[in-house]
Design a protein around this motif. Sequence first.
Motif, mmCIF file in Angstrom:
data_model
loop_
_atom_site.group_PDB
_atom_site.id
_atom_site.type_symbol
_atom_site.label_atom_id
_atom_site.label_comp_id
_atom_site.label_asym_id
_atom_site.label_seq_id
_atom_site.Cartn_x
_atom_site.Cartn_y
_atom_site.Cartn_z
ATOM 1 N N GLY A 137 6.722 31.780 -20.742
ATOM 2 C CA GLY A 137 7.980 31.049 -20.888
ATOM 3 C C GLY A 137 9.170 31.858 -20.384
ATOM 4 N N GLN A 138 9.126 33.161 -20.602
ATOM 5 C CA GLN A 138 10.232 33.998 -20.125
ATOM 6 C C GLN A 138 10.442 33.809 -18.615
ATOM 7 N N HIS A 180 16.674 30.088 -27.217
ATOM 8 C CA HIS A 180 15.675 31.144 -27.382
ATOM 9 C C HIS A 180 16.148 32.409 -26.668
ATOM 10 N N THR A 182 14.734 34.328 -24.731
ATOM 11 C CA THR A 182 14.329 34.471 -23.324
ATOM 12 C C THR A 182 15.299 33.778 -22.365
ATOM 13 N N VAL A 233 12.016 27.118 -31.947
ATOM 14 C CA VAL A 233 10.933 27.978 -32.440
ATOM 15 C C VAL A 233 10.819 27.986 -33.956
ATOM 16 N N ASP A 258 14.194 24.469 -21.806
ATOM 17 C CA ASP A 258 13.194 25.401 -22.322
ATOM 18 C C ASP A 258 12.258 24.602 -23.235
ATOM 19 N N ALA A 260 8.957 25.605 -23.969
ATOM 20 C CA ALA A 260 7.823 26.541 -23.949
ATOM 21 C C ALA A 260 6.598 25.958 -24.649
ATOM 22 N N ASP A 287 4.719 26.661 -21.351
ATOM 23 C CA ASP A 287 3.672 27.672 -21.409
ATOM 24 C C ASP A 287 2.302 27.016 -21.390
ATOM 25 N N HIS A 289 -0.186 29.172 -22.223
ATOM 26 C CA HIS A 289 -0.876 29.979 -23.246
ATOM 27 C C HIS A 289 -0.483 29.624 -24.673
ATOM 28 N N LYS A 290 0.453 28.711 -24.849
ATOM 29 C CA LYS A 290 0.733 28.253 -26.219
ATOM 30 C C LYS A 290 -0.093 27.000 -26.491
HETATM 31 C C1 LIG Z 1 7.561 31.342 -26.761
HETATM 32 C C2 LIG Z 1 8.851 30.782 -26.303
HETATM 33 C C3 LIG Z 1 9.496 31.297 -25.178
HETATM 34 C C4 LIG Z 1 8.960 32.496 -24.428
HETATM 35 O O1 LIG Z 1 7.713 32.236 -23.886
HETATM 36 P P1 LIG Z 1 6.709 33.437 -23.512
HETATM 37 O O2 LIG Z 1 5.532 32.727 -22.991
HETATM 38 O O3 LIG Z 1 6.479 34.183 -24.772
HETATM 39 O O4 LIG Z 1 7.404 34.264 -22.476
HETATM 40 C C5 LIG Z 1 10.661 30.694 -24.769
HETATM 41 N N1 LIG Z 1 11.185 29.653 -25.436
HETATM 42 C C6 LIG Z 1 10.599 29.125 -26.523
HETATM 43 C C7 LIG Z 1 11.226 27.943 -27.195
HETATM 44 C C8 LIG Z 1 9.405 29.670 -27.000
HETATM 45 O O5 LIG Z 1 8.801 29.129 -28.065
#
Ligand SMILES: *Cc1c(COP(=O)(O)O)cnc(C)c1O
Length: 474
Positions: A137-138, A180, A182, A233, A258, A260, A287, A289-290
Amino acid sequence: MSDPLLSRTAALAEQFLASLRERPVGATATREGLAARLGGALPAHGQAPLEVVEGLAAAAQDGGIIASAGPRYFGFVIGGSVPAALAVDWLVSAWDQDAGLYACGPAAAVVEDVAAGWLLDLLGLPASASVGFVTGGQMANFTGIAAGRHAVLARAGYDVEEDGLRGAPPVHVVVGAEAHVTILTSLRLLGLGSGRAVRVAADAQGRMQVDALRRALASLDGPTIVCAQAGNVNTGAFDPVGEISDIAHERGAWVHVDGAFGLWAATAPARAHLFRGVERADSWATDGHKWLNVPYDSGIAIVRDHVAHKAAMTGRAAYLVQSDGAERDPQDWTPEFSRRARGFPVYAALRSLGREGVAALVERCCRLATHMADRLRAGAAGAGVEVCILNEVVLNQVLVRLEPKSGDAGAFTRAVVGRVQREGTCWMAGTRWHDLDAMRISISNWSTTEEDIDRSARAILACARAEAEGGGTR
Ligand SMILES: *Cc1c(COP(=O)(O)O)cnc(C)c1O
Protein backbone atom coordinates in the motif's frame (compact mmCIF):
# COMPACT_ATOMS: atom_id res chain seq x y z
CA MET A 1 13.52 -37.32 -10.02
CA SER A 2 12.99 -35.06 -7.08
CA ASP A 3 15.59 -32.78 -5.58
CA PRO A 4 15.88 -33.70 -1.88
CA LEU A 5 16.54 -30.07 -0.99
CA LEU A 6 13.33 -28.75 -2.49
CA SER A 7 11.14 -31.69 -1.52
CA ARG A 8 12.43 -31.54 2.07
CA THR A 9 11.80 -27.79 2.11
CA ALA A 10 8.28 -28.36 0.83
CA ALA A 11 7.75 -30.88 3.63
CA LEU A 12 8.93 -28.34 6.21
CA ALA A 13 6.53 -25.75 4.79
CA GLU A 14 3.68 -28.23 4.86
CA GLN A 15 4.42 -29.13 8.48
CA PHE A 16 4.40 -25.47 9.40
CA LEU A 17 1.11 -24.84 7.58
CA ALA A 18 -0.44 -27.89 9.24
CA SER A 19 0.54 -26.47 12.65
CA LEU A 20 -0.95 -23.01 11.96
CA ARG A 21 -4.35 -23.74 13.48
CA GLU A 22 -3.00 -24.89 16.81
CA ARG A 23 0.36 -23.22 17.41
CA PRO A 24 0.47 -20.18 19.75
CA VAL A 25 -0.46 -17.22 17.57
CA GLY A 26 2.02 -14.70 18.95
CA ALA A 27 5.80 -14.93 19.28
CA THR A 28 7.11 -16.96 22.21
CA ALA A 29 10.83 -16.38 21.65
CA THR A 30 12.77 -13.37 22.86
CA ARG A 31 15.04 -11.25 20.70
CA GLU A 32 18.04 -12.48 22.65
CA GLY A 33 17.01 -16.10 22.27
CA LEU A 34 16.54 -15.71 18.52
CA ALA A 35 19.82 -13.84 18.14
CA ALA A 36 21.64 -16.58 20.06
CA ARG A 37 20.26 -19.31 17.81
CA LEU A 38 20.41 -17.45 14.51
CA GLY A 39 23.47 -15.24 14.95
CA GLY A 40 27.20 -15.76 15.18
CA ALA A 41 30.09 -14.76 12.96
CA LEU A 42 29.95 -14.98 9.18
CA PRO A 43 30.96 -18.58 8.42
CA ALA A 44 34.27 -18.94 6.61
CA HIS A 45 33.20 -22.16 4.92
CA GLY A 46 29.90 -22.92 3.31
CA GLN A 47 27.34 -25.31 4.74
CA ALA A 48 25.30 -27.84 2.78
CA PRO A 49 22.05 -26.25 1.54
CA LEU A 50 19.81 -28.80 3.26
CA GLU A 51 21.55 -28.15 6.59
CA VAL A 52 21.09 -24.41 6.08
CA VAL A 53 17.36 -24.85 5.48
CA GLU A 54 16.78 -27.26 8.35
CA GLY A 55 18.85 -25.25 10.81
CA LEU A 56 17.13 -22.00 9.92
CA ALA A 57 13.65 -23.51 10.05
CA ALA A 58 14.26 -25.11 13.45
CA ALA A 59 15.68 -21.94 14.97
CA ALA A 60 13.17 -19.49 13.48
CA GLN A 61 10.10 -21.63 14.10
CA ASP A 62 11.04 -22.06 17.75
CA GLY A 63 8.89 -19.12 18.78
CA GLY A 64 10.14 -16.58 16.25
CA ILE A 65 7.60 -17.12 13.47
CA ILE A 66 4.19 -15.77 14.35
CA ALA A 67 1.04 -17.42 13.05
CA SER A 68 -0.08 -14.33 11.16
CA ALA A 69 -1.01 -16.54 8.20
CA GLY A 70 -3.37 -18.49 10.46
CA PRO A 71 -7.05 -18.09 11.26
CA ARG A 72 -6.87 -16.35 14.66
CA TYR A 73 -4.40 -13.58 13.95
CA PHE A 74 -6.37 -10.33 14.18
CA GLY A 75 -3.51 -7.83 14.40
CA PHE A 76 -3.12 -4.79 12.14
CA VAL A 77 -4.73 -5.72 8.80
CA ILE A 78 -2.90 -8.85 7.71
CA GLY A 79 -4.20 -11.61 5.49
CA GLY A 80 -2.84 -15.11 5.02
CA SER A 81 -2.20 -16.81 1.69
CA VAL A 82 -4.81 -18.71 -0.28
CA PRO A 83 -3.25 -22.05 -1.30
CA ALA A 84 -2.97 -21.35 -5.05
CA ALA A 85 -1.23 -18.01 -4.47
CA LEU A 86 1.24 -19.54 -2.02
CA ALA A 87 2.06 -22.43 -4.37
CA VAL A 88 2.52 -20.14 -7.36
CA ASP A 89 4.70 -17.86 -5.25
CA TRP A 90 7.14 -20.78 -4.86
CA LEU A 91 7.24 -21.15 -8.63
CA VAL A 92 7.94 -17.43 -8.96
CA SER A 93 11.12 -17.98 -6.94
CA ALA A 94 12.07 -21.02 -9.02
CA TRP A 95 11.47 -19.17 -12.30
CA ASP A 96 13.36 -16.13 -10.97
CA GLN A 97 12.16 -13.81 -13.71
CA ASP A 98 13.10 -10.15 -13.71
CA ALA A 99 9.62 -8.76 -14.22
CA GLY A 100 10.80 -5.25 -15.05
CA LEU A 101 10.87 -5.72 -18.81
CA TYR A 102 8.84 -7.81 -21.23
CA ALA A 103 12.15 -8.97 -22.72
CA CYS A 104 13.17 -10.49 -19.36
CA GLY A 105 9.86 -12.15 -18.50
CA PRO A 106 7.27 -12.41 -21.27
CA ALA A 107 4.81 -14.59 -19.35
CA ALA A 108 5.19 -12.40 -16.25
CA ALA A 109 4.30 -9.31 -18.30
CA VAL A 110 1.31 -10.93 -19.98
CA VAL A 111 0.01 -12.31 -16.68
CA GLU A 112 0.22 -8.78 -15.22
CA ASP A 113 -1.89 -7.50 -18.11
CA VAL A 114 -4.44 -10.25 -17.57
CA ALA A 115 -4.55 -9.81 -13.77
CA ALA A 116 -4.84 -6.03 -14.25
CA GLY A 117 -7.92 -6.47 -16.42
CA TRP A 118 -9.48 -8.88 -13.92
CA LEU A 119 -8.79 -6.52 -11.01
CA LEU A 120 -10.41 -3.54 -12.73
CA ASP A 121 -13.46 -5.64 -13.57
CA LEU A 122 -13.70 -7.07 -10.04
CA LEU A 123 -13.26 -3.72 -8.28
CA GLY A 124 -15.58 -1.85 -10.66
CA LEU A 125 -12.88 0.59 -11.79
CA PRO A 126 -12.52 2.03 -15.33
CA ALA A 127 -11.44 -0.70 -17.78
CA SER A 128 -8.97 1.69 -19.43
CA ALA A 129 -7.08 2.44 -16.19
CA SER A 130 -3.47 1.29 -15.87
CA VAL A 131 -2.17 -0.96 -13.09
CA GLY A 132 1.23 -1.29 -11.43
CA PHE A 133 2.20 -4.25 -9.24
CA VAL A 134 4.18 -2.74 -6.38
CA THR A 135 5.40 -3.89 -2.96
CA GLY A 136 2.43 -2.74 -0.89
CA GLY A 137 0.00 0.00 0.00
CA GLN A 138 2.85 2.39 0.73
CA MET A 139 4.23 2.25 -2.81
CA ALA A 140 0.74 2.08 -4.31
CA ASN A 141 -0.09 5.37 -2.57
CA PHE A 142 3.23 6.81 -3.69
CA THR A 143 2.57 5.78 -7.30
CA GLY A 144 -0.98 7.16 -7.41
CA ILE A 145 0.04 10.48 -5.88
CA ALA A 146 3.07 10.67 -8.21
CA ALA A 147 0.72 10.29 -11.19
CA GLY A 148 -1.46 13.01 -9.69
CA ARG A 149 1.54 15.28 -9.19
CA HIS A 150 2.43 14.80 -12.86
CA ALA A 151 -1.11 15.52 -14.06
CA VAL A 152 -1.89 18.62 -11.99
CA LEU A 153 1.47 20.18 -12.88
CA ALA A 154 1.18 19.23 -16.57
CA ARG A 155 -2.16 21.08 -16.63
CA ALA A 156 -0.29 24.10 -15.26
CA GLY A 157 2.16 23.78 -18.15
CA TYR A 158 4.93 22.31 -16.06
CA ASP A 159 6.96 19.09 -16.54
CA VAL A 160 7.78 17.90 -13.03
CA GLU A 161 9.65 14.77 -14.12
CA GLU A 162 12.05 16.81 -16.26
CA ASP A 163 12.29 20.02 -14.26
CA GLY A 164 11.75 18.91 -10.68
CA LEU A 165 9.79 20.78 -8.04
CA ARG A 166 12.16 23.74 -7.77
CA GLY A 167 10.45 26.55 -9.65
CA ALA A 168 7.21 24.59 -10.04
CA PRO A 169 3.90 26.13 -9.01
CA PRO A 170 3.06 24.93 -5.48
CA VAL A 171 1.01 21.73 -5.35
CA HIS A 172 -1.63 21.76 -2.63
CA VAL A 173 -2.44 18.44 -1.01
CA VAL A 174 -5.62 17.92 0.97
CA VAL A 175 -5.97 14.89 3.25
CA GLY A 176 -8.53 13.71 5.77
CA ALA A 177 -7.75 14.01 9.47
CA GLU A 178 -7.56 10.21 9.53
CA ALA A 179 -5.20 9.77 6.56
CA HIS A 180 -2.96 6.72 6.89
CA VAL A 181 0.68 7.39 7.73
CA THR A 182 1.76 6.01 4.33
CA ILE A 183 -0.02 8.92 2.62
CA LEU A 184 2.15 11.31 4.64
CA THR A 185 5.29 9.29 3.85
CA SER A 186 4.38 9.44 0.15
CA LEU A 187 4.10 13.23 0.35
CA ARG A 188 7.55 13.32 1.94
CA LEU A 189 9.09 11.13 -0.74
CA LEU A 190 7.46 13.16 -3.51
CA GLY A 191 8.81 16.46 -2.20
CA LEU A 192 5.33 17.69 -1.34
CA GLY A 193 6.00 17.78 2.40
CA SER A 194 3.86 15.88 4.90
CA GLY A 195 3.56 18.96 7.11
CA ARG A 196 2.16 21.06 4.27
CA ALA A 197 -0.89 18.90 3.72
CA VAL A 198 -4.18 20.64 4.48
CA ARG A 199 -6.06 18.44 6.95
CA VAL A 200 -9.82 18.20 6.62
CA ALA A 201 -11.97 17.29 9.63
CA ALA A 202 -13.41 13.80 9.92
CA ASP A 203 -16.60 12.60 11.60
CA ALA A 204 -16.89 10.25 14.58
CA GLN A 205 -16.14 7.19 12.40
CA GLY A 206 -13.15 8.84 10.73
CA ARG A 207 -14.84 9.80 7.44
CA MET A 208 -13.73 13.00 5.72
CA GLN A 209 -16.44 15.65 6.05
CA VAL A 210 -17.44 17.00 2.65
CA ASP A 211 -18.45 20.45 3.89
CA ALA A 212 -15.04 20.87 5.46
CA LEU A 213 -13.47 19.70 2.19
CA ARG A 214 -15.51 22.27 0.24
CA ARG A 215 -14.29 25.03 2.54
CA ALA A 216 -10.68 23.85 2.33
CA LEU A 217 -10.74 23.75 -1.47
CA ALA A 218 -12.37 27.19 -1.70
CA SER A 219 -9.32 28.65 0.02
CA LEU A 220 -6.81 26.97 -2.33
CA ASP A 221 -5.83 28.04 -5.80
CA GLY A 222 -3.71 26.13 -8.34
CA PRO A 223 -2.64 22.49 -8.73
CA THR A 224 -4.31 20.36 -6.04
CA ILE A 225 -4.41 16.69 -5.02
CA VAL A 226 -7.06 15.34 -2.64
CA CYS A 227 -6.31 12.09 -0.80
CA ALA A 228 -9.40 10.16 0.30
CA GLN A 229 -9.63 6.84 2.11
CA ALA A 230 -11.68 3.69 1.55
CA GLY A 231 -11.35 1.73 4.78
CA ASN A 232 -10.07 3.44 7.93
CA VAL A 233 -7.48 1.26 9.70
CA ASN A 234 -9.29 1.56 13.00
CA THR A 235 -12.99 1.67 12.17
CA GLY A 236 -13.16 0.39 8.59
CA ALA A 237 -15.18 3.50 7.65
CA PHE A 238 -15.21 4.88 4.11
CA ASP A 239 -14.85 8.46 3.02
CA PRO A 240 -17.69 9.47 0.66
CA VAL A 241 -15.35 9.14 -2.32
CA GLY A 242 -17.96 9.84 -5.01
CA GLU A 243 -18.97 13.17 -3.47
CA ILE A 244 -15.35 14.04 -2.72
CA SER A 245 -14.46 13.36 -6.37
CA ASP A 246 -17.27 15.58 -7.67
CA ILE A 247 -16.29 18.47 -5.40
CA ALA A 248 -12.59 18.11 -6.18
CA HIS A 249 -13.10 17.76 -9.94
CA GLU A 250 -15.11 20.98 -10.07
CA ARG A 251 -11.90 22.66 -9.02
CA GLY A 252 -9.65 20.65 -11.32
CA ALA A 253 -8.09 18.65 -8.47
CA TRP A 254 -6.85 15.05 -8.67
CA VAL A 255 -8.41 12.51 -6.30
CA HIS A 256 -6.35 9.63 -4.95
CA VAL A 257 -8.00 6.88 -2.88
CA ASP A 258 -6.12 4.86 -0.27
CA GLY A 259 -8.07 1.60 -0.30
CA ALA A 260 -5.31 -0.66 1.01
CA PHE A 261 -7.79 -3.18 2.36
CA GLY A 262 -11.15 -1.44 2.02
CA LEU A 263 -11.25 -1.41 -1.77
CA TRP A 264 -11.85 -5.18 -1.75
CA ALA A 265 -15.23 -4.64 -0.15
CA ALA A 266 -16.35 -3.40 -3.60
CA THR A 267 -16.51 -7.07 -4.58
CA ALA A 268 -19.17 -7.97 -1.99
CA PRO A 269 -22.70 -6.96 -3.06
CA ALA A 270 -23.86 -6.41 0.55
CA ARG A 271 -21.10 -3.80 1.07
CA ALA A 272 -21.51 -2.03 -2.29
CA HIS A 273 -23.34 0.92 -0.71
CA LEU A 274 -20.06 1.94 0.94
CA PHE A 275 -18.52 2.34 -2.48
CA ARG A 276 -20.93 4.50 -4.33
CA GLY A 277 -18.87 6.70 -6.66
CA VAL A 278 -15.44 5.28 -5.80
CA GLU A 279 -14.84 4.79 -9.55
CA ARG A 280 -15.06 8.56 -10.08
CA ALA A 281 -11.64 9.13 -8.44
CA ASP A 282 -8.40 9.38 -10.45
CA SER A 283 -6.11 6.88 -8.73
CA TRP A 284 -6.49 4.05 -6.25
CA ALA A 285 -4.11 2.11 -4.03
CA THR A 286 -4.79 -1.35 -2.69
CA ASP A 287 -3.00 -4.40 -1.37
CA GLY A 288 -2.93 -7.99 -2.56
CA HIS A 289 -1.26 -9.12 0.66
CA LYS A 290 -4.11 -7.97 2.90
CA TRP A 291 -7.62 -9.00 1.93
CA LEU A 292 -6.90 -10.88 -1.29
CA ASN A 293 -4.69 -13.18 0.83
CA VAL A 294 -1.66 -13.23 -1.47
CA PRO A 295 1.79 -13.77 0.16
CA TYR A 296 3.96 -10.73 0.84
CA ASP A 297 4.71 -8.52 -0.89
CA SER A 298 1.88 -7.41 -3.10
CA GLY A 299 0.50 -3.92 -3.61
CA ILE A 300 -1.55 -2.60 -6.52
CA ALA A 301 -1.51 0.96 -7.92
CA ILE A 302 -4.32 1.88 -10.31
CA VAL A 303 -4.50 5.12 -12.32
CA ARG A 304 -7.36 6.28 -14.56
CA ASP A 305 -5.07 8.35 -16.82
CA HIS A 306 -2.49 5.87 -18.04
CA VAL A 307 -0.50 8.65 -19.69
CA ALA A 308 0.05 10.36 -16.32
CA HIS A 309 0.82 7.02 -14.67
CA LYS A 310 3.48 6.09 -17.21
CA ALA A 311 4.95 9.60 -17.36
CA ALA A 312 5.46 9.52 -13.58
CA MET A 313 7.04 6.06 -13.45
CA THR A 314 8.77 5.05 -16.66
CA GLY A 315 12.53 5.02 -17.06
CA ARG A 316 13.95 5.01 -20.58
CA ALA A 317 17.54 4.20 -21.48
CA ALA A 318 19.31 3.36 -24.70
CA TYR A 319 20.61 -0.03 -23.54
CA LEU A 320 17.21 -1.37 -22.53
CA VAL A 321 15.27 -3.56 -24.90
CA GLN A 322 11.98 -1.77 -24.34
CA SER A 323 8.73 -2.50 -26.05
CA ASP A 324 7.20 0.01 -28.39
CA GLY A 325 4.20 -2.09 -29.26
CA ALA A 326 1.51 -3.85 -27.33
CA GLU A 327 3.88 -5.60 -24.92
CA ARG A 328 3.83 -4.45 -21.34
CA ASP A 329 7.09 -3.36 -19.76
CA PRO A 330 6.08 -3.65 -16.09
CA GLN A 331 8.67 -1.07 -15.02
CA ASP A 332 6.65 1.62 -16.85
CA TRP A 333 4.04 1.42 -14.07
CA THR A 334 6.04 1.01 -10.84
CA PRO A 335 8.83 2.81 -8.98
CA GLU A 336 10.97 -0.34 -9.15
CA PHE A 337 13.18 -1.37 -12.04
CA SER A 338 14.22 -5.01 -11.64
CA ARG A 339 11.74 -6.84 -9.52
CA ARG A 340 9.91 -10.01 -8.52
CA ALA A 341 7.14 -11.25 -10.81
CA ARG A 342 4.42 -10.36 -8.34
CA GLY A 343 1.62 -10.56 -10.88
CA PHE A 344 1.70 -14.38 -10.79
CA PRO A 345 0.37 -14.91 -7.23
CA VAL A 346 -2.29 -12.22 -7.73
CA TYR A 347 -3.36 -14.03 -10.90
CA ALA A 348 -3.39 -17.36 -9.05
CA ALA A 349 -5.51 -15.98 -6.19
CA LEU A 350 -8.04 -14.46 -8.60
CA ARG A 351 -8.15 -17.59 -10.74
CA SER A 352 -8.60 -19.95 -7.79
CA LEU A 353 -11.23 -17.82 -6.02
CA GLY A 354 -13.11 -16.41 -9.00
CA ARG A 355 -15.41 -13.41 -8.72
CA GLU A 356 -17.71 -15.27 -6.34
CA GLY A 357 -14.89 -16.58 -4.18
CA VAL A 358 -13.41 -13.11 -3.59
CA ALA A 359 -16.86 -11.74 -2.72
CA ALA A 360 -17.51 -14.65 -0.36
CA LEU A 361 -14.13 -14.21 1.36
CA VAL A 362 -14.74 -10.51 1.95
CA GLU A 363 -18.34 -10.96 3.07
CA ARG A 364 -17.39 -13.80 5.43
CA CYS A 365 -14.73 -11.65 7.15
CA CYS A 366 -17.24 -8.80 7.58
CA ARG A 367 -19.88 -11.13 9.01
CA LEU A 368 -17.32 -12.66 11.38
CA ALA A 369 -16.40 -9.15 12.59
CA THR A 370 -20.04 -8.57 13.54
CA HIS A 371 -20.13 -12.01 15.13
CA MET A 372 -17.04 -11.19 17.22
CA ALA A 373 -18.64 -7.98 18.48
CA ASP A 374 -21.82 -9.91 19.36
CA ARG A 375 -19.96 -12.70 21.17
CA LEU A 376 -17.92 -10.25 23.23
CA ARG A 377 -21.02 -8.27 24.24
CA ALA A 378 -22.91 -11.46 25.07
CA GLY A 379 -20.14 -12.77 27.33
CA ALA A 380 -19.33 -9.50 29.09
CA ALA A 381 -21.49 -9.99 32.18
CA GLY A 382 -19.97 -13.44 32.83
CA ALA A 383 -16.51 -11.90 32.67
CA GLY A 384 -17.45 -9.13 35.08
CA VAL A 385 -16.77 -6.31 32.62
CA GLU A 386 -18.63 -4.03 30.24
CA VAL A 387 -17.80 -4.42 26.57
CA CYS A 388 -18.00 -1.25 24.55
CA ILE A 389 -17.72 -1.50 20.74
CA LEU A 390 -16.37 1.90 19.72
CA ASN A 391 -17.01 1.71 15.97
CA GLU A 392 -19.91 0.95 13.68
CA VAL A 393 -18.87 -2.50 12.44
CA VAL A 394 -19.38 -1.86 8.72
CA LEU A 395 -16.45 -3.92 7.51
CA ASN A 396 -13.88 -6.28 9.04
CA GLN A 397 -12.69 -4.03 11.89
CA VAL A 398 -13.87 -4.11 15.52
CA LEU A 399 -12.69 -1.62 18.16
CA VAL A 400 -13.28 -2.97 21.64
CA ARG A 401 -12.97 -1.16 24.96
CA LEU A 402 -13.25 -3.18 28.13
CA GLU A 403 -14.55 -1.44 31.21
CA PRO A 404 -14.04 -3.03 34.64
CA LYS A 405 -16.44 -2.46 37.55
CA SER A 406 -13.93 -0.06 39.02
CA GLY A 407 -10.67 1.43 37.88
CA ASP A 408 -9.37 2.92 34.67
CA ALA A 409 -10.81 1.36 31.51
CA GLY A 410 -7.85 2.44 29.37
CA ALA A 411 -5.25 0.73 31.57
CA PHE A 412 -7.55 -2.28 31.92
CA THR A 413 -8.01 -2.63 28.14
CA ARG A 414 -4.26 -2.37 27.59
CA ALA A 415 -3.62 -5.00 30.25
CA VAL A 416 -6.15 -7.40 28.71
CA VAL A 417 -4.56 -6.93 25.25
CA GLY A 418 -1.22 -7.93 26.82
CA ARG A 419 -2.77 -10.99 28.48
CA VAL A 420 -4.43 -12.10 25.24
CA GLN A 421 -1.15 -11.74 23.37
CA ARG A 422 0.64 -13.94 25.93
CA GLU A 423 -2.17 -16.47 26.22
CA GLY A 424 -1.75 -17.46 22.58
CA THR A 425 -5.24 -18.44 21.35
CA CYS A 426 -5.45 -15.33 19.20
CA TRP A 427 -3.54 -12.11 18.72
CA MET A 428 -4.49 -8.49 18.25
CA ALA A 429 -2.86 -5.17 19.02
CA GLY A 430 -4.05 -2.23 21.01
CA THR A 431 -4.80 1.15 19.47
CA ARG A 432 -6.02 4.58 20.44
CA TRP A 433 -9.22 5.87 18.93
CA HIS A 434 -10.29 9.43 19.72
CA ASP A 435 -8.15 9.46 22.87
CA LEU A 436 -9.48 6.11 24.10
CA ASP A 437 -7.44 2.93 24.45
CA ALA A 438 -9.00 0.06 22.54
CA MET A 439 -8.36 -3.47 21.39
CA ARG A 440 -8.25 -3.52 17.59
CA ILE A 441 -9.55 -6.66 15.94
CA SER A 442 -9.21 -7.05 12.19
CA ILE A 443 -10.57 -10.11 10.42
CA SER A 444 -8.85 -10.51 7.07
CA ASN A 445 -7.90 -14.17 6.73
CA TRP A 446 -9.43 -16.56 4.19
CA SER A 447 -9.34 -19.49 6.64
CA THR A 448 -11.02 -17.93 9.70
CA THR A 449 -14.21 -19.73 10.72
CA GLU A 450 -17.05 -18.97 13.12
CA GLU A 451 -15.54 -21.52 15.50
CA ASP A 452 -12.27 -19.52 15.46
CA ILE A 453 -14.22 -16.40 16.44
CA ASP A 454 -16.11 -18.18 19.23
CA ARG A 455 -12.88 -19.65 20.58
CA SER A 456 -11.12 -16.29 20.41
CA ALA A 457 -14.00 -14.44 22.07
CA ARG A 458 -13.92 -16.99 24.92
CA ALA A 459 -10.16 -16.47 25.31
CA ILE A 460 -10.50 -12.67 25.32
CA LEU A 461 -13.29 -12.80 27.92
CA ALA A 462 -11.32 -15.25 30.09
CA CYS A 463 -8.36 -12.86 30.00
CA ALA A 464 -10.68 -9.99 30.95
CA ARG A 465 -12.07 -12.01 33.86
CA ALA A 466 -8.57 -12.92 35.04
CA GLU A 467 -7.52 -9.29 34.82
CA ALA A 468 -10.64 -8.13 36.68
CA GLU A 469 -10.08 -10.71 39.42
CA GLY A 470 -6.32 -10.73 39.59
CA GLY A 471 -5.63 -7.07 38.98
CA GLY A 472 -1.93 -6.49 38.61
CA THR A 473 -0.93 -10.18 38.71
CA ARG A 474 -0.03 -11.77 35.42
C1 LIG B 1 -1.96 -1.22 5.42
C2 LIG B 1 -2.39 0.11 4.94
C3 LIG B 1 -1.53 0.91 4.19
C4 LIG B 1 -0.10 0.51 3.91
O1 LIG B 1 -0.04 -0.66 3.17
P1 LIG B 1 1.28 -1.58 3.17
O2 LIG B 1 0.91 -2.68 2.28
O3 LIG B 1 1.50 -1.97 4.59
O4 LIG B 1 2.39 -0.73 2.64
C5 LIG B 1 -2.01 2.11 3.73
N1 LIG B 1 -3.26 2.52 3.99
C6 LIG B 1 -4.12 1.77 4.71
C7 LIG B 1 -5.52 2.28 4.93
C8 LIG B 1 -3.72 0.54 5.21
O5 LIG B 1 -4.59 -0.22 5.90
